[in-house]
Design a protein around this motif. Structure first.
Motif, PDB file in Angstrom:
ATOM      1  N   CYS A 189       0.620  -1.374   0.130  1.00 18.30           N
ATOM      2  CA  CYS A 189       0.041   0.181  -0.166  1.00 18.30           C
ATOM      3  C   CYS A 189       0.926   1.257  -0.035  1.00 18.30           C
ATOM      4  CB  CYS A 189      -1.007  -0.075   1.245  1.00 18.30           C
ATOM      5  SG  CYS A 189      -2.460  -1.372   0.944  1.00 18.30           S
ATOM      6  N   CYS A 190       1.998   1.239   0.830  1.00 19.14           N
ATOM      7  CA  CYS A 190       2.932   2.360   0.981  1.00 19.14           C
ATOM      8  C   CYS A 190       3.427   2.584  -0.542  1.00 19.14           C
ATOM      9  CB  CYS A 190       3.920   2.208   1.949  1.00 19.14           C
ATOM     10  SG  CYS A 190       3.530   2.373   3.665  1.00 19.14           S
ATOM     11  N   LYS A 191       3.759   1.637  -1.370  1.00 16.25           N
ATOM     12  CA  LYS A 191       4.376   1.587  -2.358  1.00 16.25           C
ATOM     13  C   LYS A 191       3.336   2.148  -3.627  1.00 16.25           C
ATOM     14  CE  LYS A 191       7.120  -1.200  -6.021  1.00 16.25           C
ATOM     15  NZ  LYS A 191       7.558  -2.208  -6.290  1.00 16.25           N
TER      16      LYS A 191
ATOM     17  N   GLU B  88       3.132   5.767  -3.059  1.00 19.82           N
ATOM     18  CA  GLU B  88       4.267   6.459  -3.291  1.00 19.82           C
ATOM     19  C   GLU B  88       4.687   6.894  -2.136  1.00 19.82           C
ATOM     20  OE1 GLU B  88       4.111   8.942  -6.839  1.00 19.82           O
ATOM     21  OE2 GLU B  88       3.908   7.458  -8.312  1.00 19.82           O
ATOM     22  N   ILE B  89       4.509   6.381  -0.711  1.00 15.80           N
ATOM     23  CA  ILE B  89       5.016   6.600   0.505  1.00 15.80           C
ATOM     24  C   ILE B  89       6.288   6.024   0.665  1.00 15.80           C
ATOM     25  CG2 ILE B  89       4.251   6.661   2.824  1.00 15.80           C
ATOM     26  CD1 ILE B  89       1.413   6.685   2.091  1.00 15.80           C
ATOM     27  N   ASP B  90       7.100   6.736   1.010  1.00 14.56           N
ATOM     28  CA  ASP B  90       8.585   6.188   1.208  1.00 14.56           C
ATOM     29  C   ASP B  90       8.499   5.526   2.834  1.00 14.56           C
ATOM     30  OD1 ASP B  90      11.026   5.423   2.172  1.00 14.56           O
ATOM     31  OD2 ASP B  90      12.023   7.311   1.527  1.00 14.56           O
ATOM     32  N   ILE B  91       8.188   4.067   2.912  1.00  9.54           N
ATOM     33  CA  ILE B  91       8.134   3.635   4.135  1.00  9.54           C
ATOM     34  C   ILE B  91       8.959   3.826   5.156  1.00  9.54           C
ATOM     35  CG2 ILE B  91       9.084   1.385   3.397  1.00  9.54           C
ATOM     36  CD1 ILE B  91       6.428   0.054   4.898  1.00  9.54           C
ATOM     37  N   THR B  92      10.126   3.554   4.939  1.00 15.43           N
ATOM     38  CA  THR B  92      11.320   3.808   5.785  1.00 15.43           C
ATOM     39  C   THR B  92      11.411   5.500   6.129  1.00 15.43           C
ATOM     40  OG1 THR B  92      12.851   4.035   4.254  1.00 15.43           O
ATOM     41  CG2 THR B  92      12.684   1.783   5.133  1.00 15.43           C
ATOM     42  N   ASN B  93      11.014   6.220   5.189  1.00 15.82           N
ATOM     43  CA  ASN B  93      11.231   7.619   5.751  1.00 15.82           C
ATOM     44  C   ASN B  93      10.049   8.271   6.621  1.00 15.82           C
ATOM     45  OD1 ASN B  93      12.275  10.345   5.616  1.00 15.82           O
ATOM     46  ND2 ASN B  93      11.024  10.840   3.957  1.00 15.82           N
ATOM     47  N   GLU B  94       8.979   7.846   6.101  1.00 11.58           N
ATOM     48  CA  GLU B  94       7.667   8.194   6.728  1.00 11.58           C
ATOM     49  C   GLU B  94       7.056   7.275   7.910  1.00 11.58           C
ATOM     50  OE1 GLU B  94       5.837  10.698   6.065  1.00 11.58           O
ATOM     51  OE2 GLU B  94       6.420  11.381   4.079  1.00 11.58           O
TER      52      GLU B  94
ATOM     53  N   VAL C 118       0.127   8.227   8.461  1.00  9.58           N
ATOM     54  CA  VAL C 118       0.751   7.678   7.511  1.00  9.58           C
ATOM     55  C   VAL C 118       0.267   6.439   7.062  1.00  9.58           C
ATOM     56  CG1 VAL C 118       2.951   6.861   6.395  1.00  9.58           C
ATOM     57  CG2 VAL C 118       2.876   9.076   7.799  1.00  9.58           C
ATOM     58  N   ILE C 119       0.038   5.640   8.064  1.00  7.99           N
ATOM     59  CA  ILE C 119      -0.514   4.137   7.719  1.00  7.99           C
ATOM     60  C   ILE C 119      -2.104   4.223   7.324  1.00  7.99           C
ATOM     61  CG2 ILE C 119      -1.690   2.048   8.928  1.00  7.99           C
ATOM     62  CD1 ILE C 119       1.197   2.190  10.723  1.00  7.99           C
ATOM     63  N   ALA C 120      -2.668   5.251   7.784  1.00  5.73           N
ATOM     64  CA  ALA C 120      -4.213   5.451   7.515  1.00  5.73           C
ATOM     65  C   ALA C 120      -4.275   6.083   5.957  1.00  5.73           C
ATOM     66  CB  ALA C 120      -4.837   6.542   8.488  1.00  5.73           C
ATOM     67  N   PHE C 121      -3.375   6.804   5.558  1.00 11.16           N
ATOM     68  CA  PHE C 121      -3.350   7.292   4.239  1.00 11.16           C
ATOM     69  C   PHE C 121      -2.786   6.143   3.148  1.00 11.16           C
ATOM     70  CE2 PHE C 121      -3.322  11.498   5.952  1.00 11.16           C
ATOM     71  CZ  PHE C 121      -4.128  12.390   5.119  1.00 11.16           C
ATOM     72  N   ALA C 122      -1.886   5.534   3.650  1.00 14.76           N
ATOM     73  CA  ALA C 122      -1.278   4.162   2.995  1.00 14.76           C
ATOM     74  C   ALA C 122      -2.343   3.188   2.483  1.00 14.76           C
ATOM     75  CB  ALA C 122      -0.208   3.786   3.564  1.00 14.76           C
ATOM     76  N   LEU C 123      -3.131   2.900   3.763  1.00 12.72           N
ATOM     77  CA  LEU C 123      -4.362   1.891   3.614  1.00 12.72           C
ATOM     78  C   LEU C 123      -5.589   2.391   3.020  1.00 12.72           C
ATOM     79  CD1 LEU C 123      -3.560   0.037   6.913  1.00 12.72           C
ATOM     80  CD2 LEU C 123      -2.934  -0.579   4.497  1.00 12.72           C
ATOM     81  N   ALA C 124      -5.757   3.744   2.935  1.00  5.94           N
ATOM     82  CA  ALA C 124      -7.081   4.477   2.308  1.00  5.94           C
ATOM     83  C   ALA C 124      -8.090   4.317   3.319  1.00  5.94           C
ATOM     84  CB  ALA C 124      -7.209   4.207   0.804  1.00  5.94           C
ATOM     85  N   LEU C 125      -7.659   4.401   4.434  1.00  4.46           N
ATOM     86  CA  LEU C 125      -8.651   4.375   5.637  1.00  4.46           C
ATOM     87  C   LEU C 125      -9.786   5.348   5.822  1.00  4.46           C
ATOM     88  CD1 LEU C 125      -6.489   3.167   8.579  1.00  4.46           C
ATOM     89  CD2 LEU C 125      -7.693   1.661   7.069  1.00  4.46           C
TER      90      LEU C 125
END
Length: 166
Positions: A65-67, A70-76, A105-112
């Motif tokens: 989901c981060c990919k 386009e969320i840099d998982i290690t940075n964010e 960030v997790i919420a945005f990545a997963l489109a919660l």
């Protein structure tokens, strides 16, 4: 029955075993430290796995989901090892602004949704859902409600100028 209701009932039912005039609280302490309570990773998995593809682990789903967003998982978020440790019983994130940001960030990545994000904050991180006194969190709320990306939220936050001189 949801997890919280089950745990409330379990504590209520257990309380009668320990509710006596003794000053020996070791039974209560042992119960509270038992594996009857879910870990941070278990709670996080409960939020992530409904968004996962068939057979996909919570970690892999979060990375995917981060990919995709386009969320840099290690940075964010954190290092992949830290994220893996969350799911293997490692330490939960410490309370504070940095941990709250990671959950957003997790919420945005997963489109919660807003409700799913509130659940993540309250039932998994064990903190308040949205701090309406914090302009950044108001922006997060608005952007999650509208389905906007975290990049758009960050851009909006960058443009906020708050005069704290009063």
């Amino acid at each position: 029955m949801d997890y919280t209701t089950q745990m409330e009932e379990a504590i209520y039912n257990k309380w009668s075993e320990f509710d006596n005039s003794d000053d020996d609280y070791s039974g209560i302490i042992d119960y509270l430290n038992s594996s009857d309570f879910r870990t941070f990773g278990d709670g996080l998995s409960a939020v992530i796995l409904p968004k996962a593809n068939e057979g996909e682990s919570a970690v892999d789903c979060l990375k995917r989901c981060c990919k995709e967003k386009e969320i840099d998982i290690t940075n964010e978020l954190a290092s992949v090892n830290t994220i893996k440790s969350w799911f293997s019983g490692g330490e939960r994130p410490k309370k504070g602004e940095a941990s709250r940001r990671k959950m957003f960030v997790i919420a945005f990545a997963l489109a919660l949704t807003v409700d799913e994000t509130a659940y993540l904050m309250q039932k998994v991180l064990l903190d308040r859902a949205f701090n309406y006194r914090d302009p950044k969190e108001l922006v997060y709320y608005y952007c999650i409600e509208k389905g906007y990306s975290i990049d758009r939220a960050n851009e909006m936050i960058f443009r906020i100028h708050i005069d704290n001189s009063e």
